[in-house]
Design an enzyme around this catalytic site. Structure first.
Site, short mmCIF file in Angstrom:
data_model
loop_
_atom_site.label_atom_id
_atom_site.label_comp_id
_atom_site.label_asym_id
_atom_site.label_seq_id
_atom_site.Cartn_x
_atom_site.Cartn_y
_atom_site.Cartn_z
N HIS A 68 -2.68 9.03 8.86
CA HIS A 68 -2.66 7.85 9.72
C HIS A 68 -1.31 7.74 10.43
CE1 HIS A 68 -1.02 6.40 5.88
NE2 HIS A 68 -0.44 5.41 6.53
N HIS A 70 1.25 5.66 10.43
CA HIS A 70 2.52 5.13 9.90
C HIS A 70 3.57 6.24 9.84
CE1 HIS A 70 0.69 1.35 7.90
NE2 HIS A 70 1.17 1.09 9.10
N ASP A 72 5.92 6.89 7.86
CA ASP A 72 6.18 7.61 6.61
C ASP A 72 5.10 8.67 6.37
OD1 ASP A 72 4.38 5.51 6.20
OD2 ASP A 72 4.85 5.35 4.07
N HIS A 157 -6.96 0.67 5.55
CA HIS A 157 -5.50 0.70 5.65
C HIS A 157 -4.96 0.32 7.03
CE1 HIS A 157 -1.44 1.47 4.47
NE2 HIS A 157 -1.29 2.39 5.41
N ASP A 178 -3.13 6.76 2.80
CA ASP A 178 -3.12 5.39 2.29
C ASP A 178 -4.49 4.80 2.53
OD1 ASP A 178 -0.52 5.90 1.78
OD2 ASP A 178 0.32 4.51 3.25
N GLU A 203 -2.91 8.12 -3.23
CA GLU A 203 -1.72 7.27 -3.20
C GLU A 203 -1.79 6.33 -4.39
OE1 GLU A 203 -1.19 3.70 -1.68
OE2 GLU A 203 -3.06 3.39 -0.60
N HIS A 414 2.84 9.04 -3.71
CA HIS A 414 3.07 7.82 -2.95
C HIS A 414 3.09 6.60 -3.88
CE1 HIS A 414 2.59 4.82 0.28
NE2 HIS A 414 2.88 5.77 1.13
#
EC number: 3.1.27.-
Lengths: 601, 667
Positions: A68, A70, A72, A157, A178, A203, A414
């Site tokens: 995804h 994000h 991180d 998410h 996530d 995660e 994670h």
């Protein structure tokens, strides 16, 4: 035995810098390529030198998959592909492909333009990197090459978040990225089918939390906002442009409508309008309710939420402002915070996790005096609230996903080590599967035991099924025989006769003939009949025939009788069998040597 | 769980005779799969239009009485301009429902939203309990088209339901197309919204290239077909057979994702339906003609009526107009799109980025709406209304361009515009949909003064494209509607307008049952790890190894596995030793077949090594005979056989056996 190896380069017993290497069936896959929010030095990016000390990664990786948008999870992507060097395929979903370059560019601007760092990826590198991206659709089976296939599942998410199933032959791994097991205001819940992977890499951000119901948290949030507005205060909600921001906007928008509130809600400009547009165009990725009603009312066209202008911050009276970034470490949210911090009527609501060192982190830890640039101090008088709206699966959700996918092994990433340890125990107890939690750079190895797919000739299969019926008798299983031909990549199971034919081989007949002397004072035909009767009684379940040509046949073994020339009571039995009947032939010759029992008629 | 069918037979039941609105049922490896569910709506051309407001013209049409006066159906049949129409709620010609028991259908695969309109007739009231598979755009837009159809019918309810004319004796005496209409007794009125919802609740969404397992026996997978949003071809395969179902495919670059051709390769059978209905009309040329006729009419002060479906080509027409409006100075001309689902259709078109062509996908990344009609709406150039009632009547300005349905001109808002504009030669009707003959569509409106322009736009494969495609993907056999195996009736000299293949395609017509040719020789079986590890392969030729396998076969849910033969339980200890000796061998395990030859010299050397030295070798016609003189034993060595004659010395015999086996390969 085949093995699957998993090595986190980031997110091993840690949150941030997600990057996990998987080796499966001779293929190497990189899952996510994120940056760490908590570091400004080399530790910001995963240590790619683990893969190779010198040069480019292309030869060492079959593909890269981004779960995804994000940072991180994708923040190191241009660094990896353009600066370290990787030209292979990068897979991500359409929304991720759309939004990821914008966040990367934003990240680059803050790092290079504001903080003045050099040796960082450029705008052009982001563009070049994105050219290597192949979009993934949900549930589509993508053939990376002849052997490696990947399939994306909905993860909740954030918009476009996906879990991914990676398969080589009959071995497979699922990586969750996530995910969120409960639907929220704008996204649906993660789902996967019973794909029984060898390893599920999950995660575990909220490994130890069983979170209260979302409804309660929402009610709490609305109550706090409402109370502040009622007493004429201002509410600041620092957010990141995409994700929670949209969920909270929907929440406030519906609340404002229901309560007929008049206080203005603002959204800081820039990314955000654009962001809402993405949600509109990718509405199929949102939850069912939004999808169903979008024609009549698009939930991302907000009536009450207006674009913010920096001058509005000084307006008198109550207001709610969503401003970026989410951790109060720079930009507009920080500016507004400074203006409003001194008034106890005001409130700041932090809807997500804050990294150490940020103002957000400080005020959440109760710090009320902040040192600002130029030795000025800021007295924090406004109310500070923390409310977790980040959409991760909690312990219950993680267990639920395990039940859905039925993995043979589990790997946690994670999350924090202590919390992982707790969840690991629970998983091993409840599902009796091995659970691993490798640290960064640590490799775990799982041995798989795959069945071997083989093409069986239909003739052989039909013959077997006709003889044995579809389900074998567990007490007396029928044994089938055949020959497995291994040629290049093909495995064919055929009858031995067909194997000879297909391979162009001659059959070599191996036969045995054995004379057995026997004392039996009877005529030759009588002796033969006595043999027949004897064998009938000893060999149950065998085909024994007394043939008119003066032979007895046991299966395909031939027995003949003749008298000795000197002594008619001495009979000579001639046994003849082929190698295929060796066991029986050997048995018969031994048996008959012992003579015939006296009681035979 | 289903019982196993290993039979080779794969059959195809053909329930529709309409080549572009197919409905076939494939029986394949114990699964029954319906391929598309097309509804033949051309039957409605036999009916009088349903006006939205009272039409004095239609109500004054004379009733029909046979010439000799013996048959009087003036209540049911009306005459207009020499043709006879049924005055009743329009009815559709359904897929054949008697050829096989529809309740036995396991799954229905939908290829595009035009080919699912008969779905409620199949899934409701037939005992159907299966699953329907379709892509998300197909489901959503299909729902809109069904909703529109129901709405068109229900908002002008007709009390009369004409049935007398269907009487066989009477139908025989009727004029024109009515007389020749087939199976009129099976024609049905439109379904209800409730039936639509129930039918669509059975849809399971799938994405392109998604692999769906059916009962462990068959795998199905939709592929992009390039024709419309979410349109797909289907692969139906097991490990060893592959059927491709090609329906409504396009190689032109319009809005949908391009057609996936390569996945169709290696098919045993390719079922080919949904080719273009306008093999001689070039879609680009038609689009150009459409624009120029539209502009000409508007400039002359007339109105333009475009009867169309609410989704599909209309998106391309609007895109074309978007580029054309300014250059043709039509900037002030209002464009209206009138349909109960106009808004939904326009909105839905913008949210299926994944299903669009690359250019449109790129726009979404900006983020901008993929279709420019968003801008036409924003700038008020295009307005959409659910019907002519309400806001439209007050905002309506002429001259204008109206897009509205239904393209048959028998129901929907288009009927109103025909009545309104038909009498003026300033106005133009432009036909763009290829499903209906425009002359038949216009028949109940004759005499007409308005201009008629026929620009059918059918982007589906033409014969040239399809033969190129087939050359590329090389299916072993092709099955297609019989219409494709001969030139069109009206152009019988055009041998280029038919499929010419080697071997020739297998044609089908309504009610055909075909046995599809397969030469299946293998089935997939899984060797469990324990057994696999116990196998001992030996190389028999360079690169080819063999291993003998003895195993127990398990078959469950159409999956076969082989596992190791369980070890026999140890013999009960109470038995006397002597008895045990006499037990015959427990498992009747045949030894493997042998191959190869035993070379004389090497064999002699081996014998010598084992202490057998006194060997007399005698040459024979086919080989040699070895006399082992000390042992009084004979070994006959031949090219393809070895015979050991050995009496009363079992240890020697087994030694000799093992020595011979060293030279042979086991299979």
């Amino acid at each position: 035995m085949p093995e699957i190896k998993v090595t986190p380069l980031g997110a091993g017993q840690d949150v941030g810098r997600s990057c996990i290497l998987v080796s499966i069936g001779g293929k190497n896959i990189m899952l996510d390529c994120g940056m760490h929010m908590g570091y400004n030095d080399d530790r910001r990016f995963p240590d790619f030198s683990y893969i190779t000390q010198n040069g480019r990664l292309t030869d060492f990786l079959d593909c890269v998959i981004i779960s995804h948008f994000h940072l991180d999870h994708c923040g190191a992507l241009p660094y990896m592909s353009e600066m370290v060097g990787y030209d292979g395929p990068i897979y991500m979903t359409h929304p991720t492909k759309a939004i990821c370059p914008i966040l990367l560019e934003d990240f680059r601007k803050i790092t290079v333009d504001k903080k003045g760092e050099t040796n960082f990826f450029t705008s052009q590198m982001i563009k070049d990197c994105m050219k290597k991206v192949i979009p993934l659709n949900l549930h589509q089976t993508v053939q990376v090459d002849d052997e490696l296939e990947i399939k994306a599942y909905y993860a909740g998410h954030v918009l476009g978040a996906a879990m991914v199933h990676i398969k080589v032959g009959s071995e497979s791994v699922v990586y969750t990225g996530d995910y969120n097991m409960t639907p929220d205001r704008h996204l649906g819940a993660a789902w996967i089918d019973k794909c029984r992977p060898d390893i599920l890499i999950s995660e575990s951000t909220y490994a130890t939390t069983i979170r209260d119901s979302k409804r309660c948290r929402e009610r709490d949030f609305l109550k706090k906002v409402h109370e502040t507005i009622e007493r004429g205060g201002k509410v600041l909600i620092p957010v990141f442009a995409l994700g929670r921001a949209q969920e909270l906007c929907i929440l406030l928008e519906t609340f404002w409508e229901r309560m007929n509130l008049k206080a203005p809600i603002y959204f800081s400009t820039g990314l955000t309008e654009k962001a809402n547009h993405y949600y509109k165009l990718f509405i199929t990725w949102t939850n069912q309710k939004i999808r169903k009603t979008f024609v009549q009312r698009n939930m991302f066209e907000f009536k009450h939420i207006k674009a913010f202008d920096r001058s509005y911050a000084d307006n008198p009276g109550p207001m709610v402002v969503f401003a970026t970034p989410g951790m109060l470490h720079a930009g507009q949210s920080l500016q507004i915070f400074k203006k409003w911090a001194g008034n106890e009527k005001n409130m700041v609501i932090m809807p997500g996790y804050c990294v150490q060192g940020t103002i957000g982190h400080k005020i959440l830890n109760g710090q009320r005096k902040l040192e600002m640039e130029g030795r000025a101090t800021l007295d924090v008088k406004l109310q500070v609230e923390y409310m977790s709206f980040s959409a991760h699966a909690d312990a219950k959700g993680i267990m639920q996903l395990i039940r859905m996918a039925e993995p043979r092994n589990m790997v946690l990433v994670h999350g924090e080590a202590v919390k992982m340890e707790f969840l690991k125990g629970k998983i091993e107890q409840e599902f009796s599967i091995d659970c691993y939690m490798p640290a960064n750079g640590e490799t775990i190895t799982v041995t798989t035991n795959p069945s071997v797919p083989v093409d069986i000739s239909l003739n052989l299969l039909k013959r077997e099924m006709a003889l044995g019926g579809p389900l074998p008798d567990p007490k007396k299983p029928r044994t089938m025989h055949g020959t497995l031909i291994m040629k290049e990549n093909s495995l064919k199971l055929v009858s031995s006769e067909q194997a000879l034919k297909e391979l162009g081989l001659n059959e070599h007949q191996l036969r045995f003939t054995c004379r057995v002397q026997l004392q039996d004072p009877h005529s030759d035909p009588d002796t033969l009949h006595r043999i027949y009767t004897h064998l009938k009684s000893v060999l149950k379940g065998y085909t024994i025939q007394h043939l008119p040509d003066g032979t007895v046949m046991v299966e395909s073994i031939v027995i003949k009788v003749s008298s000795s020339a000197e002594d008619t009571n001495t009979k000579v039995l001639l046994l003849s069998w082929s190698y295929q009947d060796e066991d029986l032939g050997s048995f018969l010759s031994t048996l008959l040597k012992k003579g015939l029992p006296s009681g035979l008629c | 769980s289903r019982h196993l069918v290993l039979a080779n037979s794969v059959s195809l039941y053909c329930l529709s005779g309409h080549p572009t609105l197919p409905c076939n049922v494939l029986k394949f490896k114990s699964t029954t799969i319906m391929l598309d569910c097309g509804l033949d709506t051309t039957s409605v051309l036999n009916f009088l239009p349903l006006p939205l407001v009272h039409s004095p013209r239609l109500s004054k049409l004379p009733g029909w009485v046979s010439k000799d006066g013996t048959v009087n159906l003036e209540k049911e049949l009306k005459e207009c301009a020499g043709r006879v129409f049924v005055d009743s709620q329009p009815e559709f010609c359904l897929p054949e429902r008697e050829l096989l028991d529809l309740s036995t259908i396991d799954v229905i695969l939908i290829s595009n939203y035009h080919c699912m309109m008969a779905l409620p007739y199949i899934t409701e009231h037939t005992g159907f309990t299966g699953t329907v598979y379709a892509t998300e755009p197909t489901l959503q837009i299909g729902r809109l088209l069904m909703e529109e159809l129901v709405n068109f019918m229900e908002r002008v309810p007709k009390a009369q339901s004409a049935t007398c004319w269907k009487n066989k004796e009477i139908q025989r005496m009727l004029p024109g197309p009515l007389k020749d209409a087939v199976d009129v007794w099976t024609w049905k009125r439109c379904y209800s919204m409730q039936e639509v919802n129930s039918a669509l609740s059975k849809v399971q969404l799938v994405g392109y290239s998604q692999k769906v397992e059916l009962f462990g026996a068959v795998q199905i997978s939709p592929l992009s077909s390039g024709y419309s949003l979410g349109s797909s071809n289907w692969i139906i395969q097991s490990h060893h057979e592959k059927v491709s179902y090609v329906s409504g495919s396009s190689l032109l670059t319009t809005h949908p994702q391009p057609m996936d051709q390569s996945s169709l390769k290696n098919s045993d059978v390719l079922i080919l339906t949904g080719l273009t209905q306008m093999p001689t009309a070039n879609p680009d040329g038609m689009l150009g003609e459409f624009c120029s006729n539209l502009a000409m009419t508007i400039r002359a002060g007339g109105n333009v009526l475009v009867p169309c479906y609410s989704s599909g080509v209309i998106y391309d027409l609007l895109e074309c107009l978007y580029q054309f409006i300014e250059s043709a100075s039509l900037g002030t001309t209002p464009f209206y799109f009138i349909s109960p689902v106009a808004n939904s259709s326009l909105e839905f078109s913008q949210i299926f980025a994944e299903w669009l062509c690359h250019n449109k996908q790129t726009k979404v990344y900006l983020p901008e709406p993929p279709f420019p009609h968003a801008e036409l709406i924003q700038t008020n150039k295009l307005k959409h209304y659910p019907s002519i009632h309400g806001d439209f009547s007050s905002e309506f300005r002429q001259p204008c361009v109206v897009f509205t349905g239904h393209p048959s001109l028998r129901f929907g808002d288009v009927v109103h515009f025909m009545e309104l504009w038909g009498k003026s030669s300033l106005n133009t009707i432009i036909f763009t949909e290829p499903d209906f003959s425009y002359l038949d569509a216009l028949a109940p409106y004759q005499p007409l003064a308005m201009k008629c322009v026929y620009c059918p736009i059918d982007t589906r494969l033409n014969f040239h494209q399809v033969s190129k495609l087939l050359k590329e993907v090389q299916p072993v056999h092709v099955v297609c509607p019989e219409q494709y195996t001969q030139p069109p009736l009206t152009q019988s000299h055009r041998s280029d307008l038919m499929l010419e293949l080697q071997p020739p395609p297998m044609p089908y017509r309504r009610c055909s049952v075909l046995n599809l040719p397969f030469r299946r020789r293998y089935e997939r079986v899984y060797i469990l790890p324990e057994l696999a590890n116990s196998l001992v392969p030996s190389e028999i030729k360079p690169g080819i190894s063999v291993a003998t396998v003895s195993a127990v076969l398990h078959s469950k849910d159409n999956k076969h596995t082989l596992q190791s033969v369980p070890k026999p339980p140890p013999a009960p200890p109470t038995k006397k030793r002597k008895r045990v000796m006499e037990e015959p061998p427990v498992v009747l395990a045949p030894k493997p077949l042998l191959s190869g030859a035993v070379p004389l010299e090497a064999f002699l050397a081996t014998l010598q090594k084992h202490g057998i030295t006194e060997v007399k070798v005698e040459e024979t016609a086919d080989g040699h005979i070895l006399h082992l003189q000390a042992e009084d034993t004979l070994i006959q060595l031949e090219e393809d056989g070895t015979h050991i004659v050995c009496d009363n010395n079992e240890p020697l015999r087994t030694t000799l056996r093992d020595l011979v086996l060293r030279f042979l390969q086991k299979l």
